[in-house]
Scaffold this active site. Sequence first.
Site, PDB file in Angstrom:
ATOM      1  N   LYS A 260      16.418  16.066  41.277  1.00 14.84           N
ATOM      2  CA  LYS A 260      15.331  16.934  40.840  1.00 14.84           C
ATOM      3  C   LYS A 260      15.710  18.394  41.061  1.00 14.84           C
ATOM      4  CE  LYS A 260      11.558  13.800  42.268  1.00 14.84           C
ATOM      5  NZ  LYS A 260      10.889  13.594  40.974  1.00 14.84           N
ATOM      6  N   ASP A 330      15.875   8.828  39.206  1.00 15.57           N
ATOM      7  CA  ASP A 330      14.610   9.457  39.567  1.00 15.57           C
ATOM      8  C   ASP A 330      13.418   8.636  39.081  1.00 15.57           C
ATOM      9  OD1 ASP A 330      13.010  11.370  40.742  1.00 15.57           O
ATOM     10  OD2 ASP A 330      13.002  12.684  38.983  1.00 15.57           O
ATOM     11  N   ARG A 334       9.312   2.458  40.392  1.00 14.64           N
ATOM     12  CA  ARG A 334       9.144   1.171  39.725  1.00 14.64           C
ATOM     13  C   ARG A 334      10.156   0.136  40.226  1.00 14.64           C
ATOM     14  NH1 ARG A 334      10.026   4.081  34.091  1.00 14.64           N
ATOM     15  NH2 ARG A 334       8.995   5.648  35.375  1.00 14.64           N
TER      16      ARG A 334
END
Length: 482
Positions: A260, A330, A334
Site C-alpha cells: 500500500k 493486498d 478474504r
Amino acid sequence: MLEITAGPSVENGEGDLLVVPVMEELTWGPGAAWVIGQLGDWAEGYLSGQDFTGKRGQMASVPGAGSIPYRQVLFVGLGSEVDTEDLRRAAAKAARSAKPHATVVTTLHAVDLDGAEDAVAFGFSLGQYRYDKYFTSDEGGASTERLVLAGAEDAGTRGATVAAAVGKARDLVNEPAAGKSPTRLAQWAVDELESRGVEVTVWGPDEIAAERLGGLASVAAGSHEPARLVRMHYRPEGARAKLAFVGKGIVFDSGGLSLKPPAGMEEMKSDMSGAAAVFAAMWAIAELGLPVEVIGITPLTENMPGGGASRPGDVFTARNGKTVEVLNTDAEGRLVLADGLSLAVEAEPDLIVDVATLTGACMVALGKKVAGLFASDDDVADSLAGAAAAAGESVWRMPLEKEYRSMLDSVVADMKNIGNRWGGAITAALFLKEFAGDGPWAHLDIAGPARAEKTEHYISKGGTGFGVRTLVALAEAHAGQS
C-alpha cells in the site's frame, strides 16, 4: 467505571446534574415540568431566550439555584417524535456534557418507548467512551461516576452490557498494531471469555499447518509475528439455535508485496475490526446468558512484505480443499476468511455470519456509515437487516451477482483472489461464498463504518465497534428475546 442504577423519582432524588427531556415547542417531557415548577418562570424565560424549543439535538442548562436537590439541570431536546435511536443519541450527547458531574440523574428513559432504559444506558455509556491509554495527562477530564435512572424499575442492564462490549471492541481496534499481536489478541479471548463460560481454543503455526489453513498461512508468511486462529464456543443449556460468527483479524495490513502507499497504511491497525466485533459479541452474549449456541472464529495475522511473503502468482490450498491463485496480496482478508468460513461450515450451524473490513469498493458504493450486506437468500438478508435495524446499525443489501463469478476464474487454480476493477465488493463476497457452504450465510462488509473520522453522539473518532450490536441482536432474535 460508570455505575448505572435505578433510583427514586426525580422529586425524591438528588445529584450533581439532572437531565430531563423536552419535546418540540417546549413541551415538557417526564421530570421537566416538575423542574420548571420548582425553579419558577425565570427558567422557562431563560430557555426561550436561548432559542431552546425542544428540537431534536438541542441542549440547554440552568443552575438548580437551591430550589431543587440538583446543582445543574440539563434540558435535552427530543423533537416532535422520538424513536430508540434518537434516545440513544440524546443520552450520548447528554453524557458528553455531563462529564464534569460525578452523579447524574435522568428521566430520559421515562419517555413512552419500549426499551427506553436500555437505550439510555447504552447511549450514555458510550457517550463517555474515550481511548486514553497512551495519554500522559487527563486531557478528557473527569467522567461521570454514577448514572441514576429516576423512578425506573430496570437499570438498563442489557443496554449497559452491550455498550461495554462495544467499548471492548473499540479498545481492541484503537490499540496500535504493535500492542495487539495475534498472540496478544488470542490471550485477550482466553482472559475475557473463559471466565464467562466460553471455551477458547487457540491454534499457532503448527496447528494452522496441520489443520490445512492455507489461506491464513499464506497471508502470515511475511510476518515475524506468528499467526493465531481463535475458536470460541459458547454452549448454554437449552440453546434454541446454533450460530457461527467469523471475523477478519488482520492486525496490520501493509498490503504485503502488493504494498500500500504510506497514506493507505495509516489506519490499517483497524483491519481486525471484524475479529474485534466477534470477540466482543461473544463476550456480550455470554454475559447476557442468551440461550443460543454460538461459535466464534477469528483468524489473526499481520500482512507484511517480509522475505518469506507470498508472491503474486502463488497458489495455496484452503481448508475446504479449493485452490486459490493470489494475484494481489493486498486482497488478503478474504484469504484468511476462506479458512475461517470452512471451519464454520464444518460445525454445521443454523447460520454463518462473517464480519470484515473487506473492500474499499464497498465504501465507494455505500460511504463510511453503511455496511454492505450480502446474503445467501432473502430470509437470511431479512434476519440480518432486522437485527441491524433493532441495534441501530446501518446496513444495505448488495447483490451476489452470479455472472460476476467468472471474474474470479484462474488459468492455474480453482479461482483467483481478485476480479477486475469494477464490482469489487461483489466479487469479494462471491469469493467468500465459495467457502461458506450451501447453508444460510451472510457477509457484512464493514470497511466504511468500522472507523469514524469524527466524534458524534455515541460514536467516537477512531474504532466504532460496528457489528457488535448487530451480532448480539441477531443472537437475541434466535433466542426468542427480540
